[in-house]
Design a protein around this motif. Structure first.
Motif, short mmCIF file in Angstrom:
data_model
loop_
_atom_site.label_atom_id
_atom_site.label_comp_id
_atom_site.label_asym_id
_atom_site.label_seq_id
_atom_site.Cartn_x
_atom_site.Cartn_y
_atom_site.Cartn_z
N TYR A 1 5.10 -3.50 8.75
CA TYR A 1 6.05 -2.39 8.82
C TYR A 1 5.55 -1.21 7.99
N MET A 2 5.52 -0.02 8.62
CA MET A 2 5.16 1.21 7.92
C MET A 2 6.40 2.07 7.76
N ALA A 3 6.71 2.45 6.53
CA ALA A 3 7.87 3.30 6.25
C ALA A 3 7.39 4.70 5.89
N ARG B 1 4.85 -3.00 4.42
CA ARG B 1 3.41 -3.18 4.24
C ARG B 1 2.78 -1.87 3.76
N TRP B 2 3.25 -0.73 4.34
CA TRP B 2 2.72 0.58 3.96
C TRP B 2 3.89 1.53 3.69
N SER C 1 0.85 -1.19 0.00
CA SER C 1 0.00 0.00 0.00
C SER C 1 0.89 1.24 0.00
N ILE C 2 0.71 2.12 -0.99
CA ILE C 2 1.49 3.35 -1.11
C ILE C 2 0.55 4.54 -0.99
N SER D 1 13.79 3.76 -0.18
CA SER D 1 13.84 2.56 0.65
C SER D 1 12.46 2.11 1.12
N GLU D 2 11.50 3.02 1.08
CA GLU D 2 10.15 2.68 1.54
C GLU D 2 9.45 1.68 0.64
N VAL D 3 10.02 1.38 -0.52
CA VAL D 3 9.39 0.42 -1.44
C VAL D 3 10.40 -0.61 -1.96
#
Length: 384
Positions: A131-133, A169-170, A10-11, A142-144
């Motif tokens: 995990y939420m980035a 995850r997010w 989820s973005i 790095s969030e994806v």
């Protein structure tokens, strides 16, 4: 044609969207382990939102780039707290630490059991805990991505912990969190985003989906980098750079990178310098070498065509050739507050070790053409 493609489940991207982080978490969330940068107080408002939703929190400041020592310490603290969710709120170092931590919390053993090169290299058998980035810089993407780059001080090297399970995850991308970055940090993180889009597009492992995303990111970065690195706030430029960073992360996770990152990883383990600054200092010599060899070997091939496409996007000239891209990038680098490799602490005596270690890098395997040891040495000599 065969390829696979994956990214965060989820973005979410938008100005001020981080304030709504609780809207993205499931109602069952009760205990969140939060990683931040050196000054957690900067984000008290966001953490207050968790408290308002009856989510108990524990904080862990990430005070350096991820190392085996730092992550082991974070893991000890997190296992004591027993969270059901991990949140990384910070730059690439924070996000990478969070990815490693979330993975290790749901897998037996210690960090070295899973590290490549210096550890046992065991695969992660179980998915990470949720995990939420939330990035506060625009550059690493790095969030994806599915890996965490980790320094090993005892071996003076950086290695990766990687697994499809490690994709957050997010991903919550809020340009407002990048508004107060100093120009120097905006420059080297922004150049990291630019280079990741460029290398992913030129990569020998690129595919049609990664190409489209990489080109979108490259175009946005090229139009926004100068404005985003000025003292005066340009909200549109900051937003575009966040999109470019996101595109770079998605593209590299599905296409690999190239020699710039193939060098930057090992050199980052040898000297203390920001990753994006290392990449920017290596970019021109790597591009020149790649382009020269491509034009000698296959001037009418796919990589040559891609160099031309890059030049046309950067210059806005529909007939531009690949050499125009190199000239455009040289001009860009002169306009940004960046330091050459020599000023970052790299010396001629380090070249043999850097060449040797770079040949073991997974990023080097994505370079559009094979580079010999002599080519690699010549690149580094040009950087000094």
């Amino acid at each position: 044609m065969n390829f696979s493609f994956s990214t965060a489940n989820s973005i979410h991207l938008g100005d001020g969207i981080a304030k709504n982080l609780c809207n993205f978490l499931p109602e069952s969330t009760k205990r969140a382990f939060i990683l931040t940068g050196k000054t957690p107080a900067r984000h008290q408002f966001l953490m207050g939102r968790l408290a308002e939703n009856d989510i108990e929190t524990a904080l862990f400041p990430v005070t350096s780039e991820p190392t085996t020592y730092l992550i082991s310490n974070a893991l000890k603290n997190a296992r004591t707290f027993q969270p059901d969710t991990v949140i990384g709120l910070g730059g690439g170092s924070v996000i990478d630490t969070g990815k490693a931590l979330a993975a290790l919390l749901n897998n037996d053993g210690e960090l070295l059991d899973y590290l490549e090169i210096v550890g046992k290299g065991k695969p992660l058998l179980h998915p990470s805990i949720p995990y939420m980035a939330i990035p506060t810089t625009a550059g690493t993407g790095s969030e994806v991505t599915r890996n965490s780059v980790i320094g090993v001080p005892d071996s003076a090297v950086k290695v990766s912990l990687r697994s499809p399970y490690m994709i957050p995850r997010w991903a919550v991308v809020d340009p407002e969190l990048t508004y107060d970055l100093p120009p120097e940090i905006s420059a080297y993180t922004g150049m990291d985003a630019f280079i990741q889009c460029l290398e992913a597009y030129l990569s020998r492992d690129a595919n049609p989906l990664s190409d489209g995303i990489a080109l979108q990111g490259l175009q946005r970065a090229s139009l926004s980098l100068r404005a985003a690195c000025q003292p005066k706030l340009d909200k549109a430029a900051k937003s575009d750079l966040c999109v470019a960073s996101l595109c770079g992360g998605i593209a590299l996770a599905n296409a690999k990178l190239g020699a710039v990152h193939g060098f930057a990883g090992p050199i980052g383990g040898m000297i203390e310098a920001p990753h994006g600054a290392l990449c920017a200092s290596l970019l021109l010599p790597v591009l020149r070498m790649n382009y020269d060899i491509v034009m000698r070997r296959e001037s009418d091939g796919e990589t040559s065509r891609k160099f031309d496409q890059v030049a046309q996007i950067l210059t806005g000239n529909p007939t531009a050739k690949g050499s125009y891209a190199i000239a455009w990038i040289e001009s860009l680098l002169k306009d940004l507050p960046l330091a050459p490799l020599s000023e970052l602490g790299f010396t001629e005596a380090m070249i043999p070790e850097a060449v040797k270690k770079s040949t073991q890098s997974s990023s080097m395997k994505g370079n559009p053409i094979d580079l010999e040891s002599a080519d690699l040495r010549e690149i580094l000599e040009e950087c000094l």
